[in-house]
Motif scaffolding. Structure first.
Motif, PDB file in Angstrom:
ATOM      1  N   THR A   1       0.833  -1.211   0.000  1.00 24.10           N
ATOM      2  CA  THR A   1       0.000   0.000   0.000  1.00 24.10           C
ATOM      3  C   THR A   1       0.865   1.257   0.000  1.00 24.10           C
ATOM      4  O   THR A   1       0.600   2.218  -0.721  1.00 24.10           O
TER       5      THR A   1
ATOM      6  N   GLN B   1      -7.286   0.618  -0.839  1.00 26.09           N
ATOM      7  CA  GLN B   1      -7.574  -0.567  -0.032  1.00 26.09           C
ATOM      8  C   GLN B   1      -8.763  -0.292   0.898  1.00 26.09           C
ATOM      9  O   GLN B   1      -9.593  -1.162   1.132  1.00 26.09           O
TER      10      GLN B   1
ATOM     11  N   ASP C   1      -5.439  -1.554  -5.167  1.00 23.54           N
ATOM     12  CA  ASP C   1      -4.947  -2.136  -3.927  1.00 23.54           C
ATOM     13  C   ASP C   1      -5.897  -3.234  -3.461  1.00 23.54           C
ATOM     14  O   ASP C   1      -7.011  -2.956  -3.038  1.00 23.54           O
TER      15      ASP C   1
HETATM   16 MG   LIG Z   1      -2.115  -2.821   2.034  1.00 26.20          MG
END
Ligand SMILES: [Mg+2]
Ligand SMILES: Nc1ncnc2c1ncn2[C@@H]1O[C@H](COP(=O)(O)OP(=O)(O)O)[C@@H](O)[C@H]1O
Lengths: 241, 295
Positions: free
Chosen positions: A60, A104, A180
């Motif tokens: 990330t 994410q 993500d």
């Molecule tokens: Mg992550």
């Protein structure tokens, strides 16, 4: 607004073969967490690139660095030939319009409808309302969410929200798409729909970087796969190797 | 073109989302404009009346006896010693009597049997227009009273005195209500826009991430301030105009209003008040934008 800059960005994208250039990039967090250390990486224009590694490996963080949500502690990052950490104001805004990101944590506006959430990405580059409407319907159809058009986003399941986030990322036909963990909450058939959508974007010329746990989406492919471990590059292979 | 479409769309969303506090702000701004404009209207009309009054303002100096031509020259010199004047008119006893007779008109027969020289001779002094302030007039009249051979000086002292005090009071009230307007317009607008910005932090953050330019994010808030300023002043002034009409209709006829000859603002003043209100409200929104939307 400022059309010259936008074309400048596009020309660089077309003339240069490299979309993402990272040279010895490190990112540390206070007090002494090293999220990424000495990452050097080139991603070609039009490539689909996979980023894997355990939770906490730094996937990330790497994506956030590429879209300038975070700044590197050390090193150089160029996107479409621009040093993304030196861009400011309008130039940065215009470059960001060319980068679609599916976060994410989704970053959806929970009180807005699904359609409104997807439209935002196109509104900022002043697309016509009719074109926006059409594009939103197309995307929802492709992601099997056609009946959720007017649902309030917070009422959706996580798997549905995940797809809305993806739809927003690709809506404005960006040149670079960062995703993500796109399939974390999805079953096999929905995962297939998501990958088909991303492949269509790749056909259209977009560069795509996907951070994932899900081996099934890259194992059979010839795309490059980079594994991170504790913030460092552990391996860089092809999916079918 | 597309930019403005996007900005208006976003402004509409802002207004819809926080319409209660928007409405409160709008009411406060209109009320402040109304209060300020109300006193300012009285003020401008007082000034107009003051002008008219001092146009007719003359000091009448009553003399102990009829002055000879030498004495007239001396008095004229003495008066001009204090200050240049617009005009000096000598009124002899006979002229005063004649004047009185014409004033009485048909009733002039009451004067039969009276000696034609029972009225005193006098000097009418018309001060220069620049000699306006109440204190200056008072000083001048005291000076005239101190000249040799004068009996008393008249110019409607009490009236002028009250009028000037009232004018001063109104001036202070106008300044105070003007300050009230400035405070409410800037602070209330800054506050509501802050509220909007806080309530939409997520969205503004996201807009930046998907590549919205600063002007895309900021202009709607600035527009909101301009809108508040415009709507507030237009409604405030309209309310005042209705009030003005109502008073004119209900208090028409002989009375103090006729003396004042009340007028509403000229188009230019109306425009200035609206522009001022817009400027203040934009300032309020700009300060919030500066504080909470910096990147
Ligand atoms: Mg992550
Ligand atoms: N804002 C932050 N502050 C402190 N530590 C962070 C922050 N963001 C990420 N980290 C740390 O950096 C490391 C990498 O995180 P991340 O990039 O989210 O990993 P991944 O996405 O691969 O699971 C983790 O140890 C995480 O705790």
């Amino acid at each position: 607004m400022n059309g010259s800059n936008q074309t400048a960005i596009e020309e660089t994208v077309n003339s240069d073969n490299i979309m993402i250039e990272m040279i010895k990039v490190s990112r540390t967090y206070e007090p002494n967490i090293t999220a990424l250390s000495d990452i050097s990486l080139s991603v070609e224009t039009g490539e689909m690139f996979f980023l894997i590694g355990r939770s906490g490996a730094g996937k990330t963080t790497l994506l956030k660095l590429i879209c300038n949500m975070e700044v590197p502690t050390k090193g150089l990052i160029e996107v479409a030939g621009y040093n993304i950490n030196q861009l400011k104001g309008k130039d940065l805004a215009h470059l960001r319009q060319k980068i679609g990101v599916a976060y994410q944590d989704f970053k959806l506006l929970s009180e807005r409808t699904v359609a409104e959430n997807i439209a935002i990405a196109m509104e900022v580059s002043y697309k016509k309302p009719r074109a926006i409407k059409q594009r939103v319907r197309d995307l929802l159809d492709q992601l099997l969410l056609a009946d959720k058009h007017n649902s309030i986003t917070s009422d959706l399941s996580r798997g549905e929200q995940q797809r809305v986030a993806l739809a927003r990322a690709v809506a404005n036909s960006p040149r670079l798409i960062l995703v993500d963990e796109p399939t974390g909450n999805l079953d096999a058939s929905t995962t297939k729909q998501v990958m088909e959508l991303l492949n269509r974007s790749k056909m259209a010329g977009a560069t795509i970087v996907i951070a994932t746990h899900d081996a099934s989406i890259y194992q059979q492919s010839t795309h490059r796969v980079m594994e991170l471990r504790n913030g460092a590059i552990h391996s860089l292979t092809r999916g079918d190797q | 073109m597309n930019f403005w479409f996007a900005v208006f769309r976003q402004t509409g969303r802002n207004l819809r989302q926080t319409w209660t506090s928007q409405f409160m702000t709008f009411l406060t701004v209109s009320l402040s404009v109304l209060i300020f404009a109300f006193f300012y209207l009285i003020y401008t009309n007082m000034l107009g009346t003051g002008d008219r009054l001092s146009d007719d303002l003359r000091l009448i100096v009553y003399l102990e006896e009829e002055p000879g031509s030498e004495m007239k020259e001396q008095l004229r010199r003495k008066i001009k010693n204090f200050d240049d004047v617009e005009e000096i008119i000598f009124v002899s006893k006979a002229e005063a009597y004649e004047h009185f007779v014409t004033q009485l008109g048909d009733d002039s027969d009451v004067l039969t049997g009276m000696p034609e020289n029972f009225l005193p001779a006098s000097i009418e002094v018309v001060p220069l227009k620049s000699l306006r302030g109440y204190n200056q007039i008072k000083l001048f009249s005291e000076y005239l009273a101190s000249l040799p051979g004068t009996e008393k000086v008249q110019y409607g002292q009490e009236w002028v005195e009250r009028f000037y005090y009232f004018t001063r009071l109104i001036t202070i009230v106008v300044l105070l209500s003007g300050m009230l307007l400035i405070l409410t317009a800037t602070f209330m607008v800054a506050y509501t826009i802050r509220l909007t910005i806080m309530g939409r932090k997520d969205e503004l953050e996201l807009l930046r991430l998907v590549g919205a330019t600063n002007s895309y994010i900021r202009t709607p808030f600035l527009l909101e301030g301009i809108l508040q300023g415009f709507m507030g002043s237009v409604i405030g002034l309209s309310a005042l105009y209705c009030l003005f009409q109502w008073i004119s209709v209900h208090f028409a006829g002989p009375g103090i209003l006729n003396l004042f000859q009340f007028n509403f603002f000229s188009f230019r003043v109306i425009l200035l008040i609206i522009l001022g209100s817009i400027a203040l409200c934009s300032l309020g929104s700009y300060s919030s934008i500066r504080k909470f939307l910096k990147f």
